[in-house]
Structures are given as structure tokens and as C-alpha cells.
Motif scaffolding. Structure first.
Motif, PDB file in Angstrom:
ATOM      1  N   ILE A  23      -4.595   3.846   0.298  1.00 43.84           N
ATOM      2  CA  ILE A  23      -3.504   3.408  -0.580  1.00 43.84           C
ATOM      3  C   ILE A  23      -4.035   2.483  -1.674  1.00 43.84           C
ATOM      4  CG2 ILE A  23      -1.307   2.197  -0.708  1.00 43.84           C
ATOM      5  CD1 ILE A  23      -1.216   4.914   0.741  1.00 43.84           C
ATOM      6  N   GLY A  24      -4.924   1.582  -1.300  1.00 44.38           N
ATOM      7  CA  GLY A  24      -5.454   0.625  -2.275  1.00 44.38           C
ATOM      8  C   GLY A  24      -6.144   1.303  -3.442  1.00 44.38           C
ATOM      9  N   PHE A  25      -6.969   2.303  -3.145  1.00 50.64           N
ATOM     10  CA  PHE A  25      -7.647   3.026  -4.223  1.00 50.64           C
ATOM     11  C   PHE A  25      -6.686   3.949  -4.959  1.00 50.64           C
ATOM     12  CE2 PHE A  25     -11.615   1.752  -2.146  1.00 50.64           C
ATOM     13  CZ  PHE A  25     -12.435   1.518  -3.247  1.00 50.64           C
ATOM     14  N   ALA A  26      -5.817   4.656  -4.211  1.00 51.44           N
ATOM     15  CA  ALA A  26      -4.910   5.633  -4.837  1.00 51.44           C
ATOM     16  C   ALA A  26      -4.016   4.971  -5.878  1.00 51.44           C
ATOM     17  CB  ALA A  26      -4.065   6.324  -3.777  1.00 51.44           C
ATOM     18  N   ARG A  27      -3.494   3.804  -5.563  1.00 55.56           N
ATOM     19  CA  ARG A  27      -2.549   3.172  -6.496  1.00 55.56           C
ATOM     20  C   ARG A  27      -3.245   2.534  -7.693  1.00 55.56           C
ATOM     21  NH1 ARG A  27      -1.727  -2.609  -3.987  1.00 55.56           N
ATOM     22  NH2 ARG A  27      -0.285  -2.930  -5.709  1.00 55.56           N
ATOM     23  N   ARG A  28      -4.575   2.453  -7.638  1.00 60.19           N
ATOM     24  CA  ARG A  28      -5.312   1.847  -8.752  1.00 60.19           C
ATOM     25  C   ARG A  28      -6.098   2.863  -9.568  1.00 60.19           C
ATOM     26  NH1 ARG A  28      -5.063  -1.819  -4.579  1.00 60.19           N
ATOM     27  NH2 ARG A  28      -4.558  -3.977  -5.166  1.00 60.19           N
ATOM     28  N   LEU A  29      -6.103   4.121  -9.154  1.00 62.04           N
ATOM     29  CA  LEU A  29      -6.762   5.143  -9.969  1.00 62.04           C
ATOM     30  C   LEU A  29      -6.079   5.243 -11.323  1.00 62.04           C
ATOM     31  CD1 LEU A  29      -7.207   7.974  -7.302  1.00 62.04           C
ATOM     32  CD2 LEU A  29      -9.031   6.575  -8.292  1.00 62.04           C
ATOM     33  N   TRP A  47       7.500  12.124   8.861  1.00 64.54           N
ATOM     34  CA  TRP A  47       7.796  11.355   7.649  1.00 64.54           C
ATOM     35  C   TRP A  47       7.922   9.857   7.920  1.00 64.54           C
ATOM     36  CZ3 TRP A  47       6.677  13.386   3.286  1.00 64.54           C
ATOM     37  CH2 TRP A  47       6.811  14.757   3.070  1.00 64.54           C
ATOM     38  N   LYS A  48       8.062   9.474   9.209  1.00 64.20           N
ATOM     39  CA  LYS A  48       8.103   8.052   9.531  1.00 64.20           C
ATOM     40  C   LYS A  48       6.698   7.476   9.717  1.00 64.20           C
ATOM     41  CE  LYS A  48      12.700   8.050  11.623  1.00 64.20           C
ATOM     42  NZ  LYS A  48      13.517   7.708  12.822  1.00 64.20           N
ATOM     43  N   ASN A  49       5.705   8.289   9.452  1.00 65.00           N
ATOM     44  CA  ASN A  49       4.332   7.823   9.547  1.00 65.00           C
ATOM     45  C   ASN A  49       4.123   6.628   8.620  1.00 65.00           C
ATOM     46  OD1 ASN A  49       1.361   7.851   8.605  1.00 65.00           O
ATOM     47  ND2 ASN A  49       1.340   9.194  10.393  1.00 65.00           N
ATOM     48  N   PRO A  50       3.501   5.550   9.122  1.00 68.88           N
ATOM     49  CA  PRO A  50       3.354   4.338   8.285  1.00 68.88           C
ATOM     50  C   PRO A  50       2.535   4.569   7.027  1.00 68.88           C
ATOM     51  CG  PRO A  50       2.144   4.135  10.361  1.00 68.88           C
ATOM     52  CD  PRO A  50       3.027   5.325  10.493  1.00 68.88           C
ATOM     53  N   LEU A  51       1.570   5.485   7.067  1.00 68.05           N
ATOM     54  CA  LEU A  51       0.792   5.770   5.859  1.00 68.05           C
ATOM     55  C   LEU A  51       1.684   6.310   4.761  1.00 68.05           C
ATOM     56  CD1 LEU A  51      -1.869   6.149   4.285  1.00 68.05           C
ATOM     57  CD2 LEU A  51      -2.092   8.385   5.400  1.00 68.05           C
ATOM     58  N   LEU A  52       2.563   7.250   5.107  1.00 67.95           N
ATOM     59  CA  LEU A  52       3.456   7.831   4.104  1.00 67.95           C
ATOM     60  C   LEU A  52       4.507   6.822   3.653  1.00 67.95           C
ATOM     61  CD1 LEU A  52       4.055  11.480   5.393  1.00 67.95           C
ATOM     62  CD2 LEU A  52       2.206  10.566   3.981  1.00 67.95           C
ATOM     63  N   GLU A  53       4.975   5.997   4.578  1.00 68.62           N
ATOM     64  CA  GLU A  53       5.990   5.000   4.213  1.00 68.62           C
ATOM     65  C   GLU A  53       5.428   3.991   3.211  1.00 68.62           C
ATOM     66  OE1 GLU A  53       7.404   3.408   7.947  1.00 68.62           O
ATOM     67  OE2 GLU A  53       9.078   4.825   7.964  1.00 68.62           O
ATOM     68  N   VAL A  54       4.217   3.514   3.468  1.00 67.93           N
ATOM     69  CA  VAL A  54       3.614   2.556   2.547  1.00 67.93           C
ATOM     70  C   VAL A  54       3.314   3.226   1.207  1.00 67.93           C
ATOM     71  CG1 VAL A  54       1.637   1.051   2.122  1.00 67.93           C
ATOM     72  CG2 VAL A  54       2.659   1.153   4.401  1.00 67.93           C
ATOM     73  N   ALA A  55       2.807   4.458   1.262  1.00 60.98           N
ATOM     74  CA  ALA A  55       2.534   5.184   0.020  1.00 60.98           C
ATOM     75  C   ALA A  55       3.799   5.319  -0.818  1.00 60.98           C
ATOM     76  CB  ALA A  55       1.955   6.567   0.333  1.00 60.98           C
ATOM     77  N   GLY A  56       4.903   5.689  -0.164  1.00 62.22           N
ATOM     78  CA  GLY A  56       6.177   5.824  -0.876  1.00 62.22           C
ATOM     79  C   GLY A  56       6.649   4.513  -1.464  1.00 62.22           C
ATOM     80  N   SER A  57       6.390   3.411  -0.748  1.00 60.38           N
ATOM     81  CA  SER A  57       6.837   2.104  -1.245  1.00 60.38           C
ATOM     82  C   SER A  57       6.122   1.710  -2.533  1.00 60.38           C
ATOM     83  CB  SER A  57       6.607   1.025  -0.178  1.00 60.38           C
ATOM     84  OG  SER A  57       5.227   0.730  -0.027  1.00 60.38           O
ATOM     85  N   PHE A  58       4.950   2.283  -2.780  1.00 63.20           N
ATOM     86  CA  PHE A  58       4.208   2.012  -4.011  1.00 63.20           C
ATOM     87  C   PHE A  58       4.445   3.093  -5.067  1.00 63.20           C
ATOM     88  CE2 PHE A  58       1.473  -0.633  -1.194  1.00 63.20           C
ATOM     89  CZ  PHE A  58       1.547  -1.811  -1.921  1.00 63.20           C
ATOM     90  N   GLY A  59       5.362   4.010  -4.779  1.00 63.12           N
ATOM     91  CA  GLY A  59       5.677   5.055  -5.740  1.00 63.12           C
ATOM     92  C   GLY A  59       4.688   6.200  -5.761  1.00 63.12           C
ATOM     93  N   LEU A  60       3.835   6.286  -4.750  1.00 62.83           N
ATOM     94  CA  LEU A  60       2.885   7.386  -4.676  1.00 62.83           C
ATOM     95  C   LEU A  60       3.576   8.627  -4.105  1.00 62.83           C
ATOM     96  CD1 LEU A  60      -0.168   5.433  -3.229  1.00 62.83           C
ATOM     97  CD2 LEU A  60      -0.005   6.377  -5.536  1.00 62.83           C
TER      98      LEU A  60
END
Length: 377
Positions: A23-29, A47-60
Motif C-alpha cells: 500500500i505504501g508504494f502503491a499510493r505513492r507511485l 472483500w473484508k480482507n484488511p489489505l483491500l479495506e486499507v487499499a480502498g481507504s486510500f482510494g486505490l
């Protein structure tokens, strides 16, 4: 030129160090160059996977590969559909399961693969088998990102081509983690030593508890704080009781705010038996804490003995104990180590420094021009 559409895939049920890096790299590319999509498998909490939830929270953007078990032909077919539907230009798998799916789904397609290797745990025979198979699949990748030089060297020894291997350090944003002044170690009325990480065998906490018995013999007012949860929790609790140190050890369990405990401590300890490049170590240095760490994996690329901490051999309780006592009883040295650690993070382990390196790796996979030419277009 349109942005390169990256599909970043990881099989995970948690949100730990590797997931935070994704997530850190993806949101800064650079959005002019890349459009990352974060992906996991439906049997890892859907879809309740925490990776996807955090990604969605950053608009990814996110997507899900429907699977019923670890390796599922239907999942491979579904991944092919995702590639077609989202017009994916490149797959960026992030673990051995994702590597296998990416390899199978892209056979016959002209789509480059750029895998990231975060490290090898090797804590069970099953995991060791998967990791062995992974090193075979990695040979099919166009590029491989290694999170440390030590990991790159290890993959080179496994016979992977050096031209494929690229070191891009795990990173944090030091501007989001402000340094906290030390309480001075020996000047404090009590000592707090902290370790942050999953409570699993390869993290070496049992050796830290054995070391702690010797620490509290010398420093009666010392407290050990273990932050994290995992399968070893019951065994570690029993070990602390058997050693008679349970009153000086706090088991925090899982928390979404591990930095709060790092800010309170005098020394950060990493007793791991194997590592890639742990994020908690980078965060402790960014906060300004001296470190005692096992010299495994990429840890020696972060901890410079006598400069920002001390390195010890893994599985050596007396070395761990002596290093902790040495730092705690030399307050001025501890404060200097903390300041040096912060400086090192800013120079080598920040997203600002390392995102451009990852962008160059991805662009080299897609055959595009150098970044400067693309931005000028």
C-alpha cells in the motif's frame, strides 16, 4: 502515453509489514506513470480482507480472485478474466502463491511479471516446500524486487539471474513518524524495552525471554513489552511463568497503534531468526530508539553496530541480554544512537528515496522510456 496498469497480488489474511509496503508504494507511485490495482484471493476473507479495506481507504482500486482453496484452476481462469477486463499491463505478485497464479494466468500472453520477494520464513516443512517451488517459479519473472541486499544475495545463491534482481528497500515515511526525545535511559526511574512483531517461532521471542531473566537480575526496574499476537503466545506465556519473569513482561497482543509503545520504550529489540527487512525496525529507528537486533537477513543494512544500535547472533540469549544492559546503562550513547538511527532512515529507507527506484524497475519491465522522458511528454 497512458498510465501502466499494475495488478499487485498478495495472498493474505492480515495487514502486516509486506501489506503495508504494498500500500505504501502503491499510493505513492506517480499517477502519470502508473495505475495500481490491489488484488487478493476470496478464500483469504474476501472483500473484508484488511489489505483491500486499507487499499480502498486510500482510494486505490481493488479486485478479488475467486478461489475455494490454495491452488484452484478456476482461480487461474478468473485471474485471466481480471487481466482482460482491467486491461492489465503488468502483474506484480507479492508472495509464492501469487507468483504461481501470475505465471499460470499469463502463459501465452505478452504481459511482463515483476515479483517482489519480501523474505522467507521457512518455519514449517509445508512453508519450506512452497518456498522451494517459489524459487523455481521466480525464474520465469522478468524482474524481481528484493527488499534488501541480503535477500538479493540469497536469491543469487539460489541460481536466479543477477540481471533480474533489483534491490528496493522496504521504506517508511519519516515525516509521518516524528522523532521522540529519549528519556535518557539510565536517567529514568525505570527501563522499558520493546519488541514489536508477530509471535511466531521464526521471530525468536523465546530467546528474548531467556535473555530477559538475566536483564532483570541486573536491572530490577526493567520492563519488557511484547507487542503483537500469534501462535506462540501461549508458549511464551508459559515460558515467562516458568522463568519467574512474568511480572516484568507485558504481553500487549495485537494493536493498531504499535508506534505508541515504541515511543514509550528506551530500547527496541528484534530477536528474529530470519528476516527480510522488518518495518518495526525502521519505525523504531525513525522514532529515535537505539536497537538490539539479530544479525539476520537485511537487518545488518539498517543497524550499524555502535552507531544506531548493536547486532547480536541469533539464538544467543546472553548476547541479547548484555547488549540490552549495555545500552540501558549508557544514557548518552543511547541518545546518540537514537539520533543516528533517525538520520539513517531519512537517507536510505524513506519512500521519497525508494519509490523512484521501484518505478524504474516497473518501467524496465514494460519496455517504456526513462521516467524523465515520460514526465516531459
Amino acid at each position: 502515453m497512458s498510465a501502466v496498469r499494475l495488478l499487485m497480488i498478495r495472498s493474505t489474511k492480515s495487514y502486516g509489514g509486506p501489506e503495508r509496503q504494498i500500500i505504501g508504494f502503491a499510493r505513492r507511485l506517480n499517477p502519470k506513470l502508473f495505475c495500481p490495482i490491489i488484488c487478493t484471493f476470496s478464500d483469504t476473507l474476501g472483500w473484508k480482507n484488511p489489505l483491500l479495506e486499507v487499499a480502498g481507504s486510500f482510494g486505490l482500486k481493488t479486485c478479488l480472485i475467486p478461489t475455494e482453496r490454495a491452488f484452484d484452476n478456476k482461480g487461474v481462469y478468473a485471474l485471466k478474466q481480471i487481466i482482460e477486463e482491467h486491461k492489465i499491463d503488468m502483474l506484480c505478485p507479492q508472495d509464492y502463491r501469487a507468483n504461481v497464479y501470475a505465471f499460470l494466468a499469463t502463459r501465452g500472453l505478452n504481459i511482463p511479471l515483476g515479483a517482489t520477494v519480501h523474505g522467507y520464513a521457512g518455519n514449517t516443512n509445508k512453508v519450506r516446500l512452497y518456498e522451494f517451488l517459489d524459487r523455481i517459479v521466480l525464474r520465469t519473472m522478468h524482474k524481481i524486487v528484493c527488499v534488501s541486499d541480503a535477500l538479493r544475495t540469497r536469491l543469487r545463491r539460489y541460481g536466479l539471474s543477477d540481471r533480474k534482481l533489483n534491490r528496493v528497500y522496504n521504506s517508511i515515511d519519516p515525516e509521518e513518524i516524528l522523532p521522540v526525545a529519549s528519556n535518557g535511559g539510565g536517567k529514568s526511574k525505570s527501563y522499558i524495552v520493546c519488541s514489536v512483531g508477530r509471535l511466531s517461532i521464526e521471530k525468536g521471542h523465546r530467546f528474548l525471554l531467556n535473555a530477559w531473566r538475566y536483564v532483570v537480575e541486573h536491572l530490577k526496574n526493567a520492563q519488557l513489552v511484547l507487542v503483537g499476537d500469534g501462535p506462540e503466545m501461549p508458549n511464551l506465556l508459559r515460558q515467562a511463568q516458568a522463568l519467574g519473569i512474568v511480572s516484568s513482561v507485558r504481553f500487549i497482543g495485537h494493536t493498531n497503534r504499535p508506534l505508541d509503545y515504541l515511543r514509550e520504550c528506551d530500547v527496541f529489540v528484534l530477536p528474529s531468526l530470519t528476516e527480510g527487512l522488518p518495518i518495526a525496525l525502521l519505525e523504531a529507528c525513525a522514532i529515535g530508539r537505539p536497537v538490539v537486533a539479530s544479525n539476520v537477513g537485511g537487518v545488518g543494512e539498517v543497524v550499524i553496530p555502535g552507531y544506531n544500535g548493536l547486532l547480536v547472533r541469533s539464538k544467543q540469549p546472553m548476547e541479547i541480554a548484555n547488549a540490552i544492559i549495555d545500552i540501558l546503562t549508557h544514557a548518552e550513547v543511547a541518545i546518540a544512537m537514537g539520533a543516528h538511527g533517525r538520520q539513517l532512515i531519512e537517507e536510505k529507507f524513506s519512500f521519497k528515496r525508494n519509490v523512484p527506484l521501484l518505478e524504474e524497475v516497473y518501467l524496465s519491465c514494460t519496455g517504456d522510456s526513462p521516467i524523465e522522458e515520460l514526465l516531459a511528454a
